[in-house]
Write an enzyme that holds these catalytic residues in place. Structure first.
Site, mmCIF file in Angstrom:
data_model
loop_
_atom_site.group_PDB
_atom_site.id
_atom_site.type_symbol
_atom_site.label_atom_id
_atom_site.label_comp_id
_atom_site.label_asym_id
_atom_site.label_seq_id
_atom_site.Cartn_x
_atom_site.Cartn_y
_atom_site.Cartn_z
ATOM 1 N N LYS A 104 -29.645 -46.549 1.462
ATOM 2 C CA LYS A 104 -29.299 -46.812 0.052
ATOM 3 C C LYS A 104 -28.772 -48.233 -0.117
ATOM 4 O O LYS A 104 -29.101 -48.917 -1.092
ATOM 5 C CB LYS A 104 -28.234 -45.816 -0.425
ATOM 6 N N HIS A 145 -13.129 -47.521 0.209
ATOM 7 C CA HIS A 145 -13.915 -47.973 1.361
ATOM 8 C C HIS A 145 -13.550 -49.422 1.692
ATOM 9 O O HIS A 145 -13.150 -50.196 0.810
ATOM 10 C CB HIS A 145 -15.417 -47.985 1.049
ATOM 11 N N CYS A 155 -21.910 -46.018 -3.970
ATOM 12 C CA CYS A 155 -20.573 -46.630 -4.013
ATOM 13 C C CYS A 155 -20.434 -47.832 -3.071
ATOM 14 O O CYS A 155 -19.914 -48.883 -3.457
ATOM 15 C CB CYS A 155 -19.513 -45.582 -3.705
ATOM 16 N N SER A 176 -13.217 -39.391 0.716
ATOM 17 C CA SER A 176 -13.446 -38.964 -0.677
ATOM 18 C C SER A 176 -14.844 -39.317 -1.158
ATOM 19 O O SER A 176 -15.291 -38.785 -2.174
ATOM 20 C CB SER A 176 -12.410 -39.584 -1.614
ATOM 21 N N ALA A 225 -14.131 -35.051 -7.498
ATOM 22 C CA ALA A 225 -13.366 -36.271 -7.208
ATOM 23 C C ALA A 225 -13.706 -37.379 -8.204
ATOM 24 O O ALA A 225 -12.808 -38.053 -8.734
ATOM 25 C CB ALA A 225 -13.664 -36.729 -5.778
ATOM 26 N N VAL A 226 -14.986 -37.580 -8.499
ATOM 27 C CA VAL A 226 -15.385 -38.646 -9.433
ATOM 28 C C VAL A 226 -15.061 -38.240 -10.867
ATOM 29 O O VAL A 226 -14.555 -39.043 -11.658
ATOM 30 C CB VAL A 226 -16.888 -38.968 -9.274
ATOM 31 N N SER A 232 -16.313 -22.655 -12.512
ATOM 32 C CA SER A 232 -15.146 -23.202 -13.219
ATOM 33 C C SER A 232 -15.130 -22.869 -14.708
ATOM 34 O O SER A 232 -14.107 -23.100 -15.374
ATOM 35 C CB SER A 232 -15.113 -24.729 -13.060
HETATM 36 N N1 NAP Z 1 -17.127 -39.426 -4.229
HETATM 37 C C1 NAP Z 1 -17.554 -40.674 -4.354
HETATM 38 O O1 NAP Z 1 -16.903 -41.636 -3.910
HETATM 39 C C2 NAP Z 1 -18.843 -40.958 -5.045
HETATM 40 C C3 NAP Z 1 -19.194 -42.293 -5.259
HETATM 41 C C4 NAP Z 1 -20.403 -42.570 -5.918
HETATM 42 C C5 NAP Z 1 -21.208 -41.537 -6.338
HETATM 43 N N2 NAP Z 1 -20.828 -40.251 -6.090
HETATM 44 C C6 NAP Z 1 -21.694 -39.182 -6.587
HETATM 45 O O2 NAP Z 1 -21.013 -38.583 -7.693
HETATM 46 C C7 NAP Z 1 -21.340 -37.193 -7.752
HETATM 47 C C8 NAP Z 1 -20.042 -36.381 -7.725
HETATM 48 O O3 NAP Z 1 -19.401 -36.614 -6.484
HETATM 49 P P1 NAP Z 1 -17.950 -36.055 -6.159
HETATM 50 O O4 NAP Z 1 -17.534 -36.784 -4.958
HETATM 51 O O5 NAP Z 1 -17.073 -36.078 -7.370
HETATM 52 O O6 NAP Z 1 -18.273 -34.521 -5.779
HETATM 53 P P2 NAP Z 1 -17.305 -33.242 -5.839
HETATM 54 O O7 NAP Z 1 -15.892 -33.643 -5.696
HETATM 55 O O8 NAP Z 1 -17.867 -32.280 -4.868
HETATM 56 O O9 NAP Z 1 -17.516 -32.688 -7.329
HETATM 57 C C9 NAP Z 1 -18.726 -32.084 -7.726
HETATM 58 C C10 NAP Z 1 -18.663 -31.680 -9.193
HETATM 59 O O10 NAP Z 1 -19.929 -31.107 -9.544
HETATM 60 C C11 NAP Z 1 -19.698 -29.810 -10.110
HETATM 61 N N3 NAP Z 1 -20.801 -28.908 -9.802
HETATM 62 C C12 NAP Z 1 -21.123 -28.350 -8.603
HETATM 63 N N4 NAP Z 1 -22.205 -27.552 -8.717
HETATM 64 C C13 NAP Z 1 -22.583 -27.604 -10.018
HETATM 65 C C14 NAP Z 1 -23.603 -26.988 -10.772
HETATM 66 N N5 NAP Z 1 -24.478 -26.160 -10.193
HETATM 67 N N6 NAP Z 1 -23.677 -27.255 -12.090
HETATM 68 C C15 NAP Z 1 -22.794 -28.094 -12.677
HETATM 69 N N7 NAP Z 1 -21.779 -28.707 -12.034
HETATM 70 C C16 NAP Z 1 -21.684 -28.473 -10.703
HETATM 71 C C17 NAP Z 1 -18.414 -29.339 -9.475
HETATM 72 O O11 NAP Z 1 -17.848 -28.312 -10.267
HETATM 73 P P3 NAP Z 1 -17.005 -27.086 -9.622
HETATM 74 O O12 NAP Z 1 -15.613 -27.607 -9.401
HETATM 75 O O13 NAP Z 1 -17.070 -26.041 -10.666
HETATM 76 O O14 NAP Z 1 -17.695 -26.694 -8.346
HETATM 77 C C18 NAP Z 1 -17.600 -30.636 -9.496
HETATM 78 O O15 NAP Z 1 -17.074 -30.834 -10.784
HETATM 79 C C19 NAP Z 1 -22.279 -36.926 -6.568
HETATM 80 O O16 NAP Z 1 -23.605 -37.015 -6.999
HETATM 81 C C20 NAP Z 1 -21.959 -38.062 -5.609
HETATM 82 O O17 NAP Z 1 -23.032 -38.359 -4.761
HETATM 83 C C21 NAP Z 1 -19.675 -39.943 -5.483
#
Ligand code: NAP
Length: 345
Positions: A218, A247, A133, A163, A16-17, A43
């Site tokens: 946090k 949010h 966030c 999300s 998502a990010v 992927s």
């Molecule tokens: N979502 C938010 O609003 C938000 C806000 C602030 C911070 N964050 C932080 O940002 C980060 C990403 O969040 P997200 O919401 O985008 O999560 P997400 O949608 O679950 O995406 C996770 C990403 O990490 C990749 N990934 C998973 N396992 C991996 C591995 N072993 N090696 C390398 N890449 C791997 C996934 O690739 P595949 O598609 O191949 O599985 C995908 O590209 C997290 O640390 C989260 O805490 C998120």
């Protein structure tokens, strides 16, 4: 500022990010030829569409970012802990969205509008942490008030989009909403509770002693660190709502010095990253949909706390407001890109 002379990697580009980071780079016409995208082994070999081109997804390894000026890390804390220091070693600056390094005193935790000066002393490849966030939205919205009047205490309730838990959670809300509307039973996977047509306490782990969940902890520790103020009192309650993105947060704040409502409103004039949406006559205030896809934190419902004492001149140290911001953008991808902009200037 990231420019077309730089090479940029997005690690976790399929999430998502990561996808939001790509959308921002694409909207700035950053060239596909200067971009590298990585994800999990699942992927690798697939492609991701960017600016009308299909870009091959690389494994998330130091070799994949070798030669890059900066890598925007949009994967888990585990991935960041394993890979980010290695990437810095091969000469690539890392801005990490995970919580892996946020409490590390040697790693700056930065919201450019608030403590961007922390980036000024960085020279050469380095690691910078992007805050949580909900914390980013809160400190950007409250910083103009803090600058003018000081803030002693914040009581904040969050209304957090699904999300925030990633791309799979967005899919879960879409699927569950369809299932509920067609009378089918729902099967929660990402969250323990059904997320469609439901409100539930934030899904992060609850500390058995304090009763705070991880998100609430946090907000307290990261806000204090960003503002470099360990004495500010913060009492958060974090809740998930059935919203796809952006949010919202309702905050009641205690100022150091009393202010009128007009003075608080005035504090937002020219405040970076904030837009007032505060139309009482039309009952028009910040909403998740208004904030979705935008860069600004929307602030409104400015009012003096009716339950608290006022000064004889009508001013008060106690004020309330409502804010909403797209946490995939300013709460994650956009903030990370702004940090990279500052470091690559
Ligand atoms: N979502 C938010 O609003 C938000 C806000 C602030 C911070 N964050 C932080 O940002 C980060 C990403 O969040 P997200 O919401 O985008 O999560 P997400 O949608 O679950 O995406 C996770 C990403 O990490 C990749 N990934 C998973 N396992 C991996 C591995 N072993 N090696 C390398 N890449 C791997 C996934 O690739 P595949 O598609 O191949 O599985 C995908 O590209 C997290 O640390 C989260 O805490 C998120």
């Amino acid at each position: 500022m990231i420019s077309s002379k730089h090479v940029i990697a997005v690690v976790g580009a399929t999430g998502a990010v990561g996808r939001e980071a790509l959308a921002i780079l694409e909207s700035r016409q950053f060239p596909a030829s200067r971009l590298r995208v990585t994800a999990s082994e699942r992927s690798v070999g697939k492609t991701i569409e960017y600016a009308g081109q299909n870009i091959a997804i690389l494994p998330s390894t130091p070799d994949s970012v070798r030669g890059c000026d900066a890598a925007l890390f949009c994967a888990s804390s585990d991935v960041a802990r394993r890979l980010a220091p290695e990437c810095v070693k091969v000469g690539c600056t890392v801005v990490d969205n995970s919580s892996a390094f946020r409490a590390d005193p040697s790693v700056p935790l930065v919201v450019p509008e608030v403590n961007g000066r922390e980036l000024a002393s960085r020279a050469g490849p380095c690691l910078v942490a992007n805050p949580n966030c909900s914390t980013i939205l809160l400190v950007v919205a409250l910083n103009p008030i803090r600058r003018c009047f000081g803030i002693r205490r914040i009581v904040v309730s969050t209304y957090q989009a699904v999300s925030g838990a990633g791309a799979a959670a967005m899919e879960e809300l879409r699927q569950q909403a369809a299932d509920v509307l067609s009378g089918k039973p729902v099967q929660p996977k990402v969250f323990a509770e059904p997320c469609a047509f439901n409100i539930f306490s934030h899904n992060s782990k609850v500390d058995l002693d304090s009763g705070l969940n991880g998100e609430e902890a946090k907000i307290i520790t990261e806000s204090r660190r960003i503002w470099a103020d360990t004495s500010i009192e913060i009492s958060p309650t974090c809740v998930r709502v059935p919203v796809l993105r952006a949010h919202a947060e309702a905050a009641t704040i205690t100022l150091d010095r009393p202010a009128s409502e007009a003075e608080v409103r005035e504090a937002f004039a020219d405040a970076p990253g904030v837009r007032l949406v505060d139309d009482r006559a039309n009952n028009a205030f910040p909403t998740s949909l208004k904030a979705s896809g935008g860069d600004d934190i929307l602030v409104g419902r400015l009012r003096i706390d009716p339950s608290a004492p006022r000064e004889p001149d009508g001013r008060s140290r106690h004020h309330c407001l409502l804010l909403s911001g797209d946490q995939l953008r300013k709460g994650a991808a956009l903030n990370a890109i702004q940090i990279a902009d500052a470091l690559l200037r």
